[in-house]
Design a protein around this motif. Structure first.
Motif, PDB file in Angstrom:
ATOM      1  N   ARG A  64      42.422  49.909  37.182  1.00 31.64           N
ATOM      2  CA  ARG A  64      41.262  50.109  37.945  1.00 31.64           C
ATOM      3  C   ARG A  64      40.132  48.848  37.314  1.00 31.64           C
ATOM      4  NH1 ARG A  64      37.848  54.332  36.885  1.00 31.64           N
ATOM      5  NH2 ARG A  64      39.211  55.087  35.468  1.00 31.64           N
ATOM      6  N   PHE A  65      38.935  48.523  38.047  1.00 29.54           N
ATOM      7  CA  PHE A  65      38.006  47.334  37.912  1.00 29.54           C
ATOM      8  C   PHE A  65      37.104  48.963  38.039  1.00 29.54           C
ATOM      9  CE2 PHE A  65      40.945  44.322  40.016  1.00 29.54           C
ATOM     10  CZ  PHE A  65      41.627  44.093  38.637  1.00 29.54           C
ATOM     11  N   THR A  66      36.418  48.512  36.543  1.00 25.33           N
ATOM     12  CA  THR A  66      34.553  48.874  36.750  1.00 25.33           C
ATOM     13  C   THR A  66      34.053  47.548  37.395  1.00 25.33           C
ATOM     14  OG1 THR A  66      34.331  48.483  34.230  1.00 25.33           O
ATOM     15  CG2 THR A  66      35.297  50.314  35.300  1.00 25.33           C
ATOM     16  N   GLY A  67      32.000  48.832  37.932  1.00 26.35           N
ATOM     17  CA  GLY A  67      31.192  47.501  38.615  1.00 26.35           C
ATOM     18  C   GLY A  67      31.800  47.280  39.426  1.00 26.35           C
ATOM     19  N   ASN A  68      31.188  45.725  39.778  1.00 26.25           N
ATOM     20  CA  ASN A  68      31.410  44.905  40.306  1.00 26.25           C
ATOM     21  C   ASN A  68      32.250  43.536  40.345  1.00 26.25           C
ATOM     22  OD1 ASN A  68      30.196  46.176  42.656  1.00 26.25           O
ATOM     23  ND2 ASN A  68      28.644  45.011  41.922  1.00 26.25           N
ATOM     24  N   LYS A  69      32.837  43.781  39.430  1.00 27.64           N
ATOM     25  CA  LYS A  69      34.259  42.810  38.512  1.00 27.64           C
ATOM     26  C   LYS A  69      34.799  42.325  39.275  1.00 27.64           C
ATOM     27  CE  LYS A  69      33.741  44.154  33.677  1.00 27.64           C
ATOM     28  NZ  LYS A  69      33.631  46.130  33.871  1.00 27.64           N
ATOM     29  N   ALA A  70      35.234  42.959  40.752  1.00 30.34           N
ATOM     30  CA  ALA A  70      36.641  42.526  41.471  1.00 30.34           C
ATOM     31  C   ALA A  70      36.798  41.436  41.992  1.00 30.34           C
ATOM     32  CB  ALA A  70      37.867  43.773  42.213  1.00 30.34           C
ATOM     33  N   LYS A  71      34.556  41.565  42.572  1.00 31.40           N
ATOM     34  CA  LYS A  71      34.255  40.509  43.708  1.00 31.40           C
ATOM     35  C   LYS A  71      33.671  39.489  43.309  1.00 31.40           C
ATOM     36  CE  LYS A  71      33.445  43.619  47.186  1.00 31.40           C
ATOM     37  NZ  LYS A  71      34.726  44.365  47.172  1.00 31.40           N
ATOM     38  N   GLN A  72      33.051  39.477  41.704  1.00 25.85           N
ATOM     39  CA  GLN A  72      31.909  38.669  40.479  1.00 25.85           C
ATOM     40  C   GLN A  72      32.582  37.589  39.374  1.00 25.85           C
ATOM     41  OE1 GLN A  72      28.641  40.943  39.735  1.00 25.85           O
ATOM     42  NE2 GLN A  72      27.661  40.660  41.479  1.00 25.85           N
ATOM     43  N   LYS A  73      33.705  38.161  39.430  1.00 27.02           N
ATOM     44  CA  LYS A  73      34.511  37.606  38.302  1.00 27.02           C
ATOM     45  C   LYS A  73      35.522  37.014  38.242  1.00 27.02           C
ATOM     46  CE  LYS A  73      37.068  38.710  33.957  1.00 27.02           C
ATOM     47  NZ  LYS A  73      36.764  37.864  32.938  1.00 27.02           N
ATOM     48  N   MET A  74      35.452  35.628  37.286  1.00 23.77           N
ATOM     49  CA  MET A  74      35.674  33.914  38.205  1.00 23.77           C
ATOM     50  C   MET A  74      37.213  33.647  36.921  1.00 23.77           C
ATOM     51  SD  MET A  74      34.509  33.476  41.081  1.00 23.77           S
ATOM     52  CE  MET A  74      34.619  31.917  41.072  1.00 23.77           C
ATOM     53  N   TYR A  75      37.964  33.375  37.258  1.00 25.91           N
ATOM     54  CA  TYR A  75      38.958  32.939  35.666  1.00 25.91           C
ATOM     55  C   TYR A  75      38.630  31.416  36.488  1.00 25.91           C
ATOM     56  CZ  TYR A  75      40.736  37.575  35.042  1.00 25.91           C
ATOM     57  OH  TYR A  75      40.808  39.275  35.055  1.00 25.91           O
ATOM     58  N   TYR A  76      38.717  30.778  35.317  1.00 25.30           N
ATOM     59  CA  TYR A  76      38.698  29.662  35.125  1.00 25.30           C
ATOM     60  C   TYR A  76      40.535  28.454  34.595  1.00 25.30           C
ATOM     61  CZ  TYR A  76      34.005  29.850  37.040  1.00 25.30           C
ATOM     62  OH  TYR A  76      32.717  30.482  37.555  1.00 25.30           O
ATOM     63  N   ARG A  77      40.395  27.657  35.468  1.00 23.74           N
ATOM     64  CA  ARG A  77      41.603  26.758  34.182  1.00 23.74           C
ATOM     65  C   ARG A  77      41.026  25.240  34.865  1.00 23.74           C
ATOM     66  NH1 ARG A  77      43.805  28.557  39.035  1.00 23.74           N
ATOM     67  NH2 ARG A  77      44.967  28.125  40.294  1.00 23.74           N
ATOM     68  N   HIS A  78      42.062  24.271  33.933  1.00 26.55           N
ATOM     69  CA  HIS A  78      41.386  22.579  34.386  1.00 26.55           C
ATOM     70  C   HIS A  78      42.725  22.582  34.345  1.00 26.55           C
ATOM     71  CE1 HIS A  78      39.329  18.698  34.345  1.00 26.55           C
ATOM     72  NE2 HIS A  78      38.768  19.158  34.714  1.00 26.55           N
ATOM     73  N   SER A  79      43.265  20.772  34.748  1.00 29.56           N
ATOM     74  CA  SER A  79      43.886  19.947  34.754  1.00 29.56           C
ATOM     75  C   SER A  79      44.437  18.766  33.956  1.00 29.56           C
ATOM     76  CB  SER A  79      44.432  19.540  36.022  1.00 29.56           C
ATOM     77  OG  SER A  79      43.368  18.799  36.829  1.00 29.56           O
ATOM     78  N   GLN A  80      42.919  19.169  33.068  1.00 30.48           N
ATOM     79  CA  GLN A  80      43.076  17.596  32.340  1.00 30.48           C
ATOM     80  C   GLN A  80      42.510  16.570  33.448  1.00 30.48           C
ATOM     81  OE1 GLN A  80      41.469  18.796  29.522  1.00 30.48           O
ATOM     82  NE2 GLN A  80      42.048  20.298  29.600  1.00 30.48           N
ATOM     83  N   TYR A  81      42.305  16.323  34.197  1.00 33.99           N
ATOM     84  CA  TYR A  81      41.848  15.248  35.136  1.00 33.99           C
ATOM     85  C   TYR A  81      40.319  15.844  35.238  1.00 33.99           C
ATOM     86  CZ  TYR A  81      47.685  13.702  34.967  1.00 33.99           C
ATOM     87  OH  TYR A  81      48.351  13.985  34.455  1.00 33.99           O
ATOM     88  N   PRO A  82      40.027  14.133  36.096  1.00 33.12           N
ATOM     89  CA  PRO A  82      38.796  13.835  36.873  1.00 33.12           C
ATOM     90  C   PRO A  82      38.904  15.367  37.904  1.00 33.12           C
ATOM     91  CG  PRO A  82      39.573  12.274  36.049  1.00 33.12           C
ATOM     92  CD  PRO A  82      40.454  12.679  35.936  1.00 33.12           C
ATOM     93  N   GLY A  83      37.661  16.233  37.569  1.00 26.21           N
ATOM     94  CA  GLY A  83      37.647  16.741  39.024  1.00 26.21           C
ATOM     95  C   GLY A  83      39.146  18.287  39.444  1.00 26.21           C
ATOM     96  N   GLY A  84      39.335  18.302  38.069  1.00 29.26           N
ATOM     97  CA  GLY A  84      40.597  19.416  38.170  1.00 29.26           C
ATOM     98  C   GLY A  84      40.445  20.904  37.370  1.00 29.26           C
TER      99      GLY A  84
END
Length: 149
Positions: A64-84
């Motif tokens: 279960r998630f509290t608040g609006n986390k399910a819709k608002q929280k973002m997970y980021y990752r980067h491939s270490q290439y430009p625009g990745g």
């Protein structure tokens, strides 16, 4: 004169804990799991050694998630290439890989040093109730049941 006790590798006894994530809040579950993995619940706890236990989390898809986390929280990752730069909402990640949400939360609560990888190796997360480890000897009941006692 008292001497400080230093934990030896032979003193470490690892137990198995199974946690049902059904209807549990993500942050509260992650703190319980991080505490078990790091060994803070043991009297022989030492920050410089990995004394924690094995943890199996089942029913990760029912967390279960509290608040609006399910819709608002973002997970980021980067491939270490430009625009990745890649981003994904928590809601989308929960549908595809619910295990990764718990894994990410627990990893952030463990110390960021060489022991982190060793602790994370002892964490097993499953989206459903079935797992190859069966029913370990000690099952940890959900926090909501503990508080009602």
């Amino acid at each position: 004169m008292m001497k400080t006790y230093s934990v030896k590798a032979s003193d470490i006894k690892r137990e198995w804990h199974i946690i049902d994530a059904s209807d549990e809040v993500l942050g509260k579950l992650a703190t319980r799991v991080a505490k078990l993995l790091s060994g803070k619940h043991k009297p022989l706890f030492a920050r410089n050694m990995d004394v924690g236990d094995f943890v199996v989390v089942i029913n990760a898809s029912k967390i279960r998630f509290t608040g609006n986390k399910a819709k608002q929280k973002m997970y980021y990752r980067h491939s270490q290439y430009p625009g990745g730069l890649r981003s994904e909402k928590m809601e989308e990640l929960a549908e595809k890989y619910p295990e990764r949400i718990i894994e990410h939360a627990v990893k952030g609560m463990l110390p960021n040093n060489r022991l982190n990888a060793a602790m994370m190796k002892r964490l097993r997360i499953f989206a459903g109730a079935d797992n190859p480890y069966g029913k370990p000897p000690t099952a940890v009941e959900p926090a909501s049941k503990k508080e009602s006692n």
